[in-house]
Enzyme design. Structure first.
Site: not given
Ligand code: IMP
Length: 182
Positions: A13, A69, A142-143, A162, A167-168
């Site tokens: 990603n 993750d 994503g979300y 952001k 969270h990141r």
């Molecule tokens: P993953 O399994 O770690 O890739 O993430 C789980 C889901 O959450 C994936 O569909 C990501 O696109 C989404 N996701 C993770 N972090 C973010 C964010 O900061 N913003 C929006 N979507 C996120």
């Protein structure tokens, strides 16, 4: 000129890497990137998924790496999609999530950053409370268009800061304190 890195982010990603790079730059750590699909085990625990991903990444690249993750946990549906967030995004997507929710829209986003090198395997968690918007707002990945952090009226997709509160950011800040003093 070739730039050398001490630490690599391994992910499929690009968005995650771009954000992690900006955040770690601001904390004094230079982050390279290996774009790669990693093994994703089936588990109810983000920590277990992250550890398996980190081991897989280190075995592929043999350099100090971090992986991430994430999970979006929605209160009114018992924490769903949580560890299944990636699958749910690919299937029902943001509109599907909006269709599932009524009044209680509380949610939290969790990031697990896991570091792996020859001798260490260490995870760091960042959690951000918020809620799910009633409609899609803003253009983000994503979300981002449906997640509104507490104390904000904007979704992640509408915000310009952001990376200062996500969270990141929270997980990477914990990681950076450990990494810079290890
Ligand atoms: P993953 O399994 O770690 O890739 O993430 C789980 C889901 O959450 C994936 O569909 C990501 O696109 C989404 N996701 C993770 N972090 C973010 C964010 O900061 N913003 C929006 N979507 C996120």
């Amino acid at each position: 000129m070739h730039k050398s890195f001490d630490l690599f982010f391994v992910s499929s990603n690009n968005h995650k890497y771009q954000e992690a790079k900006i955040i770690l730059d601001s904390l004094g750590i230079n982050l390279g990137f290996f774009k790669s699909n990693l093994e994703e085990i089936q588990s109810n625990s983000l920590h277990n998924i992250a550890m398996a991903k980190a081991r897989d990444a280190f075995s592929k690249f043999k350099k100090p790496i971090i992986i991430e993750d994430d999970g979006l946990f929605i209160d009114s549906i018992d924490g769903f999609p949580g560890p299944y967030s990636s699958y749910v995004f690919k299937t029902i997507g943001n509109k599907g999530i909006l269709n599932l929710l009524k009044n209680n829209r509380k949610a939290n986003f969790i990031s697990i950053i896991t570091y792996c090198d020859k001798t260490n395997l260490q995870s760091f968690e960042g959690k951000l409370n918020g809620k799910i918007s009633k409609t899609l707002k803003g253009k983000g990945w994503g979300y981002d268009p449906i997640f509104i952090p507490n104390n904000s009226v904007k979704t992640f997709a509408e915000m310009n800061n952001k990376n200062e509160l996500s969270h990141r950011f929270k997980a990477l800040k914990k990681f950076s304190k450990w990494y810079l003093h290890k």
